[in-house]
Design an enzyme around this catalytic site. Structure first.
Site, mmCIF file in Angstrom:
data_model
loop_
_atom_site.group_PDB
_atom_site.id
_atom_site.type_symbol
_atom_site.label_atom_id
_atom_site.label_comp_id
_atom_site.label_asym_id
_atom_site.label_seq_id
_atom_site.Cartn_x
_atom_site.Cartn_y
_atom_site.Cartn_z
ATOM 1 N N ASP A 9 -6.143 -4.553 -11.562
ATOM 2 C CA ASP A 9 -7.357 -3.514 -11.876
ATOM 3 C C ASP A 9 -6.841 -2.404 -11.884
ATOM 4 O OD1 ASP A 9 -7.180 -3.013 -9.230
ATOM 5 O OD2 ASP A 9 -8.996 -3.784 -8.567
ATOM 6 N N THR A 68 -6.158 -5.429 -2.643
ATOM 7 C CA THR A 68 -5.896 -6.094 -1.607
ATOM 8 C C THR A 68 -5.200 -7.435 -2.092
ATOM 9 O OG1 THR A 68 -7.952 -6.992 -1.563
ATOM 10 C CG2 THR A 68 -7.572 -5.495 -0.245
HETATM 11 C C1 RB5 Z 1 -10.788 -1.577 -5.826
HETATM 12 O O1 RB5 Z 1 -11.307 -0.541 -5.226
HETATM 13 C C2 RB5 Z 1 -10.605 -2.668 -4.923
HETATM 14 O O2 RB5 Z 1 -11.813 -2.994 -4.214
HETATM 15 C C3 RB5 Z 1 -9.811 -3.687 -5.526
HETATM 16 O O3 RB5 Z 1 -8.566 -3.281 -6.086
HETATM 17 C C4 RB5 Z 1 -9.517 -4.996 -4.618
HETATM 18 O O4 RB5 Z 1 -8.957 -4.628 -3.437
HETATM 19 C C5 RB5 Z 1 -10.401 -5.922 -4.322
HETATM 20 O O5 RB5 Z 1 -10.308 -6.878 -3.931
#
Ligand code: RB5
Length: 146
Positions: A9, A68
Site C-alpha cells: 500500500d 505492519t
Molecule cells: C495504513 O496507514 C496502514 O493502516 C496499513 O499500511 C497497514 O499497516 C494495515 O495493516
C-alpha cells in the site's frame, strides 16, 4: 524461472521498489504491481490483486508490504489457495516456506528496516517446502477452504 509478484500500500513504496530490485538482482522474474505513488490507498485491494496472481498461477510467489504487514496479509489470505505469513525475522521467513508452504510473504515497513526486510526476503526465497508430515498439515489447511 520463479515468478514473484510484489505489491504494497502507500506505507512504503520505496521499500517495495527496493525489494523488487533486490529480488530481480537474484535472478527472479519480478512483477511489481504498485502502487506507483505514495498517495493514500487501501491495502485490501493491493493484497487481493497480488494474491489473485499467485492463486491463478500467473506468479509462483508473492511479497507484500504495508505499515505492519498485517492488513495486507489478512486480505491476501482471503483468496483461496493463498498461504501468507507476516515476518519480522528470518527464522519465521524460512519456516513458513519449509513447514507451511507459504506462497506469500508479508512485511511491515513501519516494523522493520530495509536491511532486515531484504534478509527476510532472501530467507523466504531460499527455503524449500519439506513436505512429509508438513504436507499433511498444509493439506489440512487447504481442506478448510472447501
Ligand atoms: C495504513 O496507514 C496502514 O493502516 C496499513 O499500511 C497497514 O499497516 C494495515 O495493516
Amino acid at each position: 524461472m520463479t515468478r514473484i509478484v510484489i505489491s504494497s500500500d502507500h506505507a512504503d513504496i520505496e521499500l517495495r521498489k527496493t525489494i523488487a530490485a533486490h529480488v530481480a538482482s537474484k535472478g527472479f522474474e519480478v512483477e511489481d504491481i504498485g502502487p506507483m505513488t505514495s498517495e493514500s490507498t487501501h491495502y485490501p485491494k493491493h493484497g487481493e490483486e497480488a494474491a489473485r496472481k499467485v492463486a491463478s498461477g500467473e506468479a509462483d510467489l508473492g511479497i507484500l508490504v504495508c505499515g505492519t504487514g498485517q492488513g495486507i496479509m489478512m486480505a491476501a489470505n482471503k483468496v483461496k489457495g493463498i498461504r501468507c505469513g507476516v515476518c519480522s525475522d528470518t527464522f519465521s521467513a524460512r519456516m513458513i516456506r519449509q513447514h507451511n508452504n507459504a506462497n506469500m510473504l508479508s512485511m511491515g515497513a513501519r516494523v522493520i528496516g530495509e536491511g532486515l526486510a531484504l534478509d527476510i526476503v532472501d530467507a523466504f526465497l531460499e527455503a524449500e517446502f519439506e513436505r512429509g508430515r508438513h504436507g499433511t498439515r498444509v493439506d489440512m489447511i487447504t481442506e478448510i477452504e472447501s
